[in-house]
Design a protein around this motif. Structure first.
Motif, PDB file in Angstrom:
ATOM      1  N   LEU A 160     -15.440 -19.555  38.663  1.00 19.34           N
ATOM      2  CA  LEU A 160     -15.301 -18.751  39.877  1.00 19.34           C
ATOM      3  C   LEU A 160     -16.083 -19.412  40.998  1.00 19.34           C
ATOM      4  O   LEU A 160     -17.237 -19.777  40.802  1.00 19.34           O
ATOM      5  CB  LEU A 160     -15.829 -17.332  39.644  1.00 19.34           C
ATOM      6  N   VAL A 161     -15.442 -19.605  42.147  1.00 25.23           N
ATOM      7  CA  VAL A 161     -16.152 -20.072  43.337  1.00 25.23           C
ATOM      8  C   VAL A 161     -15.819 -19.150  44.503  1.00 25.23           C
ATOM      9  O   VAL A 161     -14.729 -18.559  44.550  1.00 25.23           O
ATOM     10  CB  VAL A 161     -15.776 -21.524  43.712  1.00 25.23           C
ATOM     11  N   SER A 162     -16.762 -18.981  45.435  1.00 24.60           N
ATOM     12  CA  SER A 162     -16.522 -18.170  46.629  1.00 24.60           C
ATOM     13  C   SER A 162     -17.609 -18.483  47.645  1.00 24.60           C
ATOM     14  O   SER A 162     -18.575 -19.180  47.354  1.00 24.60           O
ATOM     15  CB  SER A 162     -16.538 -16.674  46.297  1.00 24.60           C
ATOM     16  N   ASP A 163     -17.476 -17.926  48.879  1.00 21.56           N
ATOM     17  CA  ASP A 163     -18.501 -18.121  49.909  1.00 21.56           C
ATOM     18  C   ASP A 163     -19.753 -17.322  49.585  1.00 21.56           C
ATOM     19  O   ASP A 163     -20.870 -17.755  49.861  1.00 21.56           O
ATOM     20  CB  ASP A 163     -17.956 -17.691  51.271  1.00 21.56           C
ATOM     21  N   LYS A 164     -19.554 -16.121  48.979  1.00 25.32           N
ATOM     22  CA  LYS A 164     -20.714 -15.258  48.774  1.00 25.32           C
ATOM     23  C   LYS A 164     -20.470 -14.309  47.609  1.00 25.32           C
ATOM     24  O   LYS A 164     -19.388 -13.739  47.471  1.00 25.32           O
ATOM     25  CB  LYS A 164     -20.996 -14.441  50.042  1.00 25.32           C
ATOM     26  N   VAL A 165     -21.490 -14.151  46.762  1.00 28.82           N
ATOM     27  CA  VAL A 165     -21.431 -13.202  45.659  1.00 28.82           C
ATOM     28  C   VAL A 165     -22.690 -12.348  45.696  1.00 28.82           C
ATOM     29  O   VAL A 165     -23.796 -12.879  45.774  1.00 28.82           O
ATOM     30  CB  VAL A 165     -21.345 -13.916  44.286  1.00 28.82           C
ATOM     31  N   ILE A 178     -12.146 -17.124  47.725  1.00 34.73           N
ATOM     32  CA  ILE A 178     -12.353 -16.922  46.282  1.00 34.73           C
ATOM     33  C   ILE A 178     -11.308 -17.712  45.496  1.00 34.73           C
ATOM     34  O   ILE A 178     -10.116 -17.624  45.759  1.00 34.73           O
ATOM     35  CB  ILE A 178     -12.255 -15.429  45.926  1.00 34.73           C
ATOM     36  N   LEU A 179     -11.793 -18.467  44.528  1.00 33.36           N
ATOM     37  CA  LEU A 179     -10.922 -19.169  43.590  1.00 33.36           C
ATOM     38  C   LEU A 179     -11.434 -18.903  42.188  1.00 33.36           C
ATOM     39  O   LEU A 179     -12.622 -19.084  41.900  1.00 33.36           O
ATOM     40  CB  LEU A 179     -10.928 -20.678  43.867  1.00 33.36           C
ATOM     41  N   GLU A 206     -14.125 -21.175  24.620  1.00 36.15           N
ATOM     42  CA  GLU A 206     -14.505 -22.433  25.260  1.00 36.15           C
ATOM     43  C   GLU A 206     -13.276 -23.301  25.488  1.00 36.15           C
ATOM     44  O   GLU A 206     -12.397 -23.405  24.636  1.00 36.15           O
ATOM     45  CB  GLU A 206     -15.512 -23.180  24.386  1.00 36.15           C
ATOM     46  N   ASN A 207     -13.191 -23.922  26.663  1.00 38.84           N
ATOM     47  CA  ASN A 207     -12.049 -24.781  26.972  1.00 38.84           C
ATOM     48  C   ASN A 207     -12.515 -25.974  27.794  1.00 38.84           C
ATOM     49  O   ASN A 207     -13.710 -26.182  27.983  1.00 38.84           O
ATOM     50  CB  ASN A 207     -10.967 -23.983  27.713  1.00 38.84           C
ATOM     51  N   ASN A 208     -11.564 -26.748  28.282  1.00 37.31           N
ATOM     52  CA  ASN A 208     -11.884 -27.993  28.976  1.00 37.31           C
ATOM     53  C   ASN A 208     -11.718 -27.866  30.487  1.00 37.31           C
ATOM     54  O   ASN A 208     -11.324 -28.819  31.152  1.00 37.31           O
ATOM     55  CB  ASN A 208     -10.977 -29.114  28.442  1.00 37.31           C
ATOM     56  N   LEU A 209     -11.988 -26.708  31.049  1.00 33.43           N
ATOM     57  CA  LEU A 209     -11.864 -26.528  32.490  1.00 33.43           C
ATOM     58  C   LEU A 209     -12.920 -27.337  33.239  1.00 33.43           C
ATOM     59  O   LEU A 209     -14.010 -27.610  32.734  1.00 33.43           O
ATOM     60  CB  LEU A 209     -12.027 -25.043  32.851  1.00 33.43           C
ATOM     61  N   ASP A 210     -12.583 -27.706  34.481  1.00 36.68           N
ATOM     62  CA  ASP A 210     -13.572 -28.319  35.361  1.00 36.68           C
ATOM     63  C   ASP A 210     -13.542 -27.585  36.696  1.00 36.68           C
ATOM     64  O   ASP A 210     -12.763 -26.671  36.914  1.00 36.68           O
ATOM     65  CB  ASP A 210     -13.315 -29.816  35.540  1.00 36.68           C
ATOM     66  N   GLU A 211     -14.415 -27.993  37.632  1.00 35.25           N
ATOM     67  CA  GLU A 211     -14.578 -27.269  38.888  1.00 35.25           C
ATOM     68  C   GLU A 211     -13.644 -27.767  39.984  1.00 35.25           C
ATOM     69  O   GLU A 211     -13.732 -27.299  41.118  1.00 35.25           O
ATOM     70  CB  GLU A 211     -16.033 -27.397  39.367  1.00 35.25           C
ATOM     71  N   ASP A 212     -12.764 -28.693  39.682  1.00 33.90           N
ATOM     72  CA  ASP A 212     -11.880 -29.267  40.697  1.00 33.90           C
ATOM     73  C   ASP A 212     -10.676 -28.352  40.913  1.00 33.90           C
ATOM     74  O   ASP A 212      -9.676 -28.419  40.200  1.00 33.90           O
ATOM     75  CB  ASP A 212     -11.427 -30.657  40.267  1.00 33.90           C
TER      76      ASP A 212
END
Length: 590
Positions: free
Chosen positions: A5-10, A25-26, A70-76
């Motif tokens: 999870l990414v966002s400007d503010k949490v 938000i992504l 658990e998986n192979n996700l990345d932040e891209d």
């Protein structure tokens, strides 16, 4: 370990147990993606909302969001917004007509499981959705308006717009509901679907439809499907119902689908006044699992008049057990045992036309093998069957006879690839008219059939059938005109020894050429013809073409619409296919 999870503010208020996420938000898991402007969730009340939501999901894996795997996700996330590696996954069909079936009791593969109109939306591998606001209340996610599409690319060719949309997640099962849904094709044609009801791993009935059958329904008819009923303690039995209104019969007040009352079941169909009960019909399909057996019972009638039931009612029943299955990359093998029962059905025997089988019951054992490599596909089918049949006599078609019959069948088909140019592996946005890459080339197909029939009156019939011919496919189905041509010509020869006491399985049409031709015309329009050209010396001109079927189709990447008509059976209707895709990435708002 299972999501990013990414966002400007949490922010999180520990006292109020209130989570607030704002700006850009992504969010993603292995199978889900969400882009939003604001998210708020109250952990005390288990309530919240999502604003300006766009995402990609699968009806099969909605509950995966709650699994800590658990998986192979990345932040891209940037690369995730690109959609790549698109290929066809599955097809959801809505057949607005009776299907053109072969001899079902001779070939249980052609059972009537698709006769009731259903659309398998829950089979979609990936769906893109968009909504201004999604509200969350415990295990229910809802939106006043939500649009979804199966099309990986923008501008989507098919969109389902939903009012009062809900997803209910409980016990790892997803239930999807809408108060009203509309299918939008190419942002031009709106097709009302009515309320949408989808349960994971279950079919969802398409509510309304229409068809044409001159012999059974006196022309056009409309029907309405009801929700599937789940029966039994484990809900392993389903019942589908469809009501039919014979609109052309009711409009004329006449019917020519039945013989006169008290006449023989083989009596000539006579035009007579239609009763009000003749305006209505009913179709039903019962499916169940009994231990290791799969059971199917299909029954339908084109009239509620009890005096006509002998001529209006059809029943088909199959009880099948899979004895063995094995599948590898290059081969597949299966064996099945089937018990069957038929009441008042018709089979199509070439130039003899439709022949009534008043009843049939028995058992059948099937063995199927398939092997493939780059240049050769070989399919072998072997079957044994024994049953009791009641059908018109070959000598006197006005007389019904009863006989026991044993049959042994062996079929082998070989598809030899002579020329096949290399093609792209995946489809792209320029694939406007096809959901898959066209496999061009020239192949040569050979088929050999041996049928051995034995009857309890010492009659016998042995049939050897040989068929061989080329199949040519040209074009890419991308340009706006004449970009796809398919032509298959298969001369077929039958040799027989002995004769059957019945008409329905007596060998006919010993020399024919089977024709299958499809031509792209312009835009998404194509025409398809299937039939058999009788080249026997003793045939009159009127019998030259056997079972000719013509189809006009509107072909798009996301869907297909085809209008069919069979000139021999005087039966036709509309077939609608929705395609499902596999792809990498999540895409952008549509």
């Amino acid at each position: 370990k299972s999501a990013f999870l990414v966002s400007d503010k949490v922010t999180y208020d520990e006292k109020l147990k209130l989570l607030t996420i704002n700006g850009n938000i992504l969010f993603k898991t292995e199978t889900q993606f969400l882009k939003a402007k604001n998210i708020e969730y109250d952990f005390k009340e288990k309530k919240g909302f999502i604003l300006e939501a766009y995402g990609t999901t699968s009806f099969k894996s909605l509950s995966d969001i709650f699994k800590n795997v658990e998986n192979n996700l990345d932040e891209d996330f940037e690369k995730d917004l690109l959609i790549t590696k698109v290929n066809l996954d599955d097809i959801s069909k809505i057949n607005l007509s009776a299907t053109f079936l072969d001899d079902k009791f001779l070939d249980p593969e052609n059972e009537v499981k698709n006769r009731l109109m259903s659309v398998n939306l829950n089979s979609f591998n990936k769906i893109r959705f968009i909504s201004k606001k999604i509200e969350i209340e415990d295990n229910i996610w809802s939106a006043k308006k939500l649009s979804l599409t199966n099309d990986p690319f923008n501008i989507p060719q098919l969109v389902v717009k939903n009012n009062n949309f809900k997803i209910i997640i409980e016990n790892n099962e997803q239930k999807i509901r809408s108060k009203w849904s509309t299918l939008v094709l190419d942002d031009k044609l709106n097709v009302p679907l009515g309320p949408l009801r989808i349960n994971s791993n279950k079919n969802s009935n398409f509510r309304w439809g229409a068809g044409y059958n001159n012999k059974e329904n006196d022309g056009f008819y409309i029907f309405r499907n009801f929700d599937t009923f789940e029966l039994g303690k484990n809900k392993d039995t389903t019942l589908e119902l469809r009501t039919i209104f014979n609109i052309q019969r009711a409009f004329r007040g006449k019917t020519k689908s039945y013989p006169l009352a008290n006449d023989s079941i083989l009596g000539e169909k006579i035009e007579q006044d239609a009763k009000s009960l003749d305006y209505f019909g009913l179709g039903s399909s019962l499916k169940s699992t009994i231990g290791n057996w799969d059971y199917l019972l299909d029954a339908q009638t084109n009239s509620f008049d009890t005096e006509k039931l002998d001529n209006a009612l059809k029943i088909e029943s199959f009880l099948t057990k899979s004895l063995y299955q094995n599948k590898t990359f290059s081969s597949a093998e299966s064996t099945d045992l089937t018990l069957f029962g038929i009441y008042r059905d018709k089979t199509y025997n070439g130039s003899l036309g439709e022949i009534l089988v008043h009843s049939a019951y028995g058992a059948r054992f099937d063995l199927k093998k398939e092997k493939t490599n780059k240049k050769h596909l070989k399919t072998t089918n072997i079957s044994f069957g024994y049953g009791k049949y009641e059908s018109p006599s070959r000598i006197d078609i006005s007389n019904i006879i009863k006989k026991n019959r044993f049959d042994f069948k062996i079929n082998q088909t070989n598809n030899y690839i002579i020329w096949q140019p290399s093609v792209e592996k995946y489809i792209y946005e320029d694939n406007k008219y096809s959901p898959k890459v066209v496999t061009k080339g020239l192949s040569f197909i050979t088929t050999a059939n041996l049928d051995i029939f034995r009857y309890d009156d010492n009659s016998k019939q042995d049939i050897l059938e040989i068929k061989a011919g080329p199949r040519l496919v040209l074009g890419n189905f991308k340009r706006n005109y004449f970009d796809y041509t398919e032509l298959g010509l298969y001369p077929r020869f039958r040799f027989n020894r002995g004769e059957s006491p019945f008409s329905f399985d007596q060998v006919v049409d010993k020399k024919v050429i089977e024709i299958n031709a499809k031509q792209h015309l312009f835009s998404a329009l194509a025409v398809n013809f299937k039939g058999e050209l009788n080249i026997s010396d003793d045939q009159v001109d009127d019998d030259k073409f056997i079972n000719p079927i013509i189809s006009l189709s509107w072909n798009r990447r996301a869907y297909n619409i085809a209008l069919d008509y069979n000139f021999d059976t005087q039966e036709g209707g509309l077939k609608f296919k929705i395609y499902s895709f596999n792809f990498d990435g999540f895409g952008r708002e549509f």
